[in-house]
Design a protein around this motif. Structure first.
Motif, PDB file in Angstrom:
ATOM      1  N   PRO A   1       0.825  -1.211   0.000  1.00 45.23           N
ATOM      2  CA  PRO A   1       0.000   0.000   0.000  1.00 45.23           C
ATOM      3  C   PRO A   1       0.858   1.259   0.000  1.00 45.23           C
ATOM      4  CG  PRO A   1      -0.874  -1.589   1.540  1.00 45.23           C
ATOM      5  CD  PRO A   1       0.437  -2.142   1.065  1.00 45.23           C
ATOM      6  N   GLY A   2       0.559   2.172  -0.909  1.00 46.64           N
ATOM      7  CA  GLY A   2       1.272   3.435  -0.972  1.00 46.64           C
ATOM      8  C   GLY A   2       2.627   3.373  -1.643  1.00 46.64           C
ATOM      9  N   LYS A   3       2.985   2.197  -2.172  1.00 44.45           N
ATOM     10  CA  LYS A   3       4.297   2.052  -2.816  1.00 44.45           C
ATOM     11  C   LYS A   3       4.131   1.652  -4.275  1.00 44.45           C
ATOM     12  CE  LYS A   3       7.009   0.935   1.291  1.00 44.45           C
ATOM     13  NZ  LYS A   3       8.043   0.029   1.865  1.00 44.45           N
ATOM     14  N   GLU A   4       5.187   1.862  -5.041  1.00 39.72           N
ATOM     15  CA  GLU A   4       5.165   1.469  -6.447  1.00 39.72           C
ATOM     16  C   GLU A   4       5.295  -0.047  -6.574  1.00 39.72           C
ATOM     17  OE1 GLU A   4       7.102   5.479  -8.481  1.00 39.72           O
ATOM     18  OE2 GLU A   4       8.135   3.553  -8.626  1.00 39.72           O
ATOM     19  N   ARG A   5       4.824  -0.539  -7.721  1.00 40.06           N
ATOM     20  CA  ARG A   5       4.962  -1.967  -7.991  1.00 40.06           C
ATOM     21  C   ARG A   5       6.443  -2.287  -8.208  1.00 40.06           C
ATOM     22  NH1 ARG A   5       0.376  -4.882 -11.467  1.00 40.06           N
ATOM     23  NH2 ARG A   5      -0.753  -3.735  -9.860  1.00 40.06           N
ATOM     24  N   GLU A   6       6.907  -3.335  -7.541  1.00 40.07           N
ATOM     25  CA  GLU A   6       8.324  -3.697  -7.535  1.00 40.07           C
ATOM     26  C   GLU A   6       8.531  -5.074  -8.150  1.00 40.07           C
ATOM     27  OE1 GLU A   6      11.773  -4.614  -4.126  1.00 40.07           O
ATOM     28  OE2 GLU A   6       9.650  -4.653  -3.608  1.00 40.07           O
ATOM     29  N   GLY A   7       9.483  -5.180  -9.066  1.00 44.00           N
ATOM     30  CA  GLY A   7       9.820  -6.468  -9.634  1.00 44.00           C
ATOM     31  C   GLY A   7      10.578  -7.310  -8.626  1.00 44.00           C
ATOM     32  N   VAL A   8      10.181  -8.562  -8.460  1.00 44.47           N
ATOM     33  CA  VAL A   8      10.779  -9.449  -7.467  1.00 44.47           C
ATOM     34  C   VAL A   8      11.694 -10.469  -8.133  1.00 44.47           C
ATOM     35  CG1 VAL A   8      10.271 -11.207  -5.746  1.00 44.47           C
ATOM     36  CG2 VAL A   8       8.837  -9.160  -5.895  1.00 44.47           C
ATOM     37  N   ALA A   9      11.190 -11.154  -9.152  1.00 36.24           N
ATOM     38  CA  ALA A   9      11.962 -12.206  -9.818  1.00 36.24           C
ATOM     39  C   ALA A   9      11.396 -12.451 -11.203  1.00 36.24           C
ATOM     40  CB  ALA A   9      11.938 -13.498  -9.002  1.00 36.24           C
ATOM     41  N   SER A  10      12.264 -12.912 -12.105  1.00 35.06           N
ATOM     42  CA  SER A  10      11.817 -13.248 -13.457  1.00 35.06           C
ATOM     43  C   SER A  10      12.509 -14.520 -13.912  1.00 35.06           C
ATOM     44  CB  SER A  10      12.108 -12.105 -14.432  1.00 35.06           C
ATOM     45  OG  SER A  10      13.499 -11.915 -14.585  1.00 35.06           O
ATOM     46  N   ILE A  11      11.891 -15.187 -14.885  1.00 36.03           N
ATOM     47  CA  ILE A  11      12.462 -16.423 -15.421  1.00 36.03           C
ATOM     48  C   ILE A  11      12.084 -16.557 -16.889  1.00 36.03           C
ATOM     49  CG2 ILE A  11      10.463 -17.813 -14.697  1.00 36.03           C
ATOM     50  CD1 ILE A  11      12.480 -20.116 -14.138  1.00 36.03           C
ATOM     51  N   TYR A  12      13.071 -16.965 -17.715  1.00 40.07           N
ATOM     52  CA  TYR A  12      12.793 -17.300 -19.102  1.00 40.07           C
ATOM     53  C   TYR A  12      12.353 -18.760 -19.144  1.00 40.07           C
ATOM     54  CZ  TYR A  12      14.883 -13.050 -20.995  1.00 40.07           C
ATOM     55  OH  TYR A  12      15.150 -11.752 -21.330  1.00 40.07           O
ATOM     56  N   THR A  13      11.212 -19.017 -19.734  1.00 35.58           N
ATOM     57  CA  THR A  13      10.677 -20.370 -19.709  1.00 35.58           C
ATOM     58  C   THR A  13      11.407 -21.307 -20.664  1.00 35.58           C
ATOM     59  OG1 THR A  13       9.033 -19.812 -21.391  1.00 35.58           O
ATOM     60  CG2 THR A  13       8.394 -19.529 -19.082  1.00 35.58           C
ATOM     61  N   GLY A  14      12.142 -20.762 -21.622  1.00 34.09           N
ATOM     62  CA  GLY A  14      12.897 -21.604 -22.534  1.00 34.09           C
ATOM     63  C   GLY A  14      14.176 -22.120 -21.898  1.00 34.09           C
ATOM     64  N   GLY A  15      15.059 -21.212 -21.491  1.00 30.54           N
ATOM     65  CA  GLY A  15      16.349 -21.610 -20.954  1.00 30.54           C
ATOM     66  C   GLY A  15      16.443 -21.643 -19.445  1.00 30.54           C
ATOM     67  N   GLY A  16      15.463 -21.075 -18.765  1.00 29.03           N
ATOM     68  CA  GLY A  16      15.465 -21.111 -17.310  1.00 29.03           C
ATOM     69  C   GLY A  16      16.276 -20.022 -16.635  1.00 29.03           C
ATOM     70  N   SER A  17      16.796 -19.068 -17.414  1.00 30.07           N
ATOM     71  CA  SER A  17      17.582 -17.999 -16.805  1.00 30.07           C
ATOM     72  C   SER A  17      16.708 -17.163 -15.871  1.00 30.07           C
ATOM     73  CB  SER A  17      18.160 -17.110 -17.913  1.00 30.07           C
ATOM     74  OG  SER A  17      18.852 -16.022 -17.372  1.00 30.07           O
ATOM     75  N   THR A  18      17.250 -16.827 -14.708  1.00 34.11           N
ATOM     76  CA  THR A  18      16.490 -16.099 -13.698  1.00 34.11           C
ATOM     77  C   THR A  18      17.162 -14.784 -13.314  1.00 34.11           C
ATOM     78  OG1 THR A  18      17.624 -17.275 -11.911  1.00 34.11           O
ATOM     79  CG2 THR A  18      15.559 -18.221 -12.712  1.00 34.11           C
ATOM     80  N   LYS A  19      16.370 -13.930 -12.735  1.00 31.17           N
ATOM     81  CA  LYS A  19      16.865 -12.635 -12.245  1.00 31.17           C
ATOM     82  C   LYS A  19      16.071 -12.311 -10.999  1.00 31.17           C
ATOM     83  CE  LYS A  19      17.645  -7.863 -13.831  1.00 31.17           C
ATOM     84  NZ  LYS A  19      19.111  -7.920 -13.683  1.00 31.17           N
ATOM     85  N   TYR A  20      16.742 -11.689 -10.007  1.00 31.27           N
ATOM     86  CA  TYR A  20      16.097 -11.370  -8.735  1.00 31.27           C
ATOM     87  C   TYR A  20      16.376  -9.933  -8.323  1.00 31.27           C
ATOM     88  CZ  TYR A  20      15.601 -16.424  -8.175  1.00 31.27           C
ATOM     89  OH  TYR A  20      15.264 -17.742  -8.349  1.00 31.27           O
TER      90      TYR A  20
END
Length: 133
Positions: A41-60
């Motif tokens: 509440p009251g904060k901007e949307r923040e990216g937590v984690a991502s993943i490429y479904t092809g190769g599985g590469s992740t980012k946090y």
């Protein structure tokens, strides 16, 4: 019609764990990027984690490295977010998001800008996570 349906949100005590799920449907792209975001509440949307479904590469995001793990089950086309050592500051609505075509330049933008909402076209409705002391 692309659909992203999140589940698994709950109320837990600090130090506890939760696993969020996001079932994706309505498309046939083999390699796309799925991500988890959160918004308190009251904060901007923040990216937590991502993943490429092809190769599985992740980012946090730095705030969750070492505590959260994103995975993807290809057979179910479901992305998970395992959250351990939860803190009160992890309290937020958690959203699943998808970029389906990962066009040239997408990964460059992801690496330069981080996991930002503008890179993702499709969104789920969210699931609430509340961490108490």
């Amino acid at each position: 019609q692309v659909q992203l349906v999140e589940s698994g949100g709950d109320s837990v005590q600090a130090g506890g764990s939760l696993r969020l799920s996001c079932a994706a449907s309505g498309y046939n792209y083999k390699n796309n990027c799925l991500a988890w975001f959160r918004q308190a509440p009251g904060k901007e949307r923040e990216g937590v984690a991502s993943i490429y479904t092809g190769g599985g590469s992740t980012k946090y995001a730095d705030s969750v490295k070492g505590r959260f793990t994103i995975t993807h089950d290809k057979a179910k086309n479901t992305v998970y977010l395992q959250m351990n050592s939860l803190k009160p500051e992890d309290t937020a609505m958690y959203y699943c998001a998808a970029n389906l075509d990962t066009a040239p330049g997408f990964d460059d933008a992801l690496q330069r800008l981080g996991i930002t909402p503008d890179l993702f076209a499709y969104w789920g409705q969210g699931t609430q996570v509340t961490v108490s002391t």
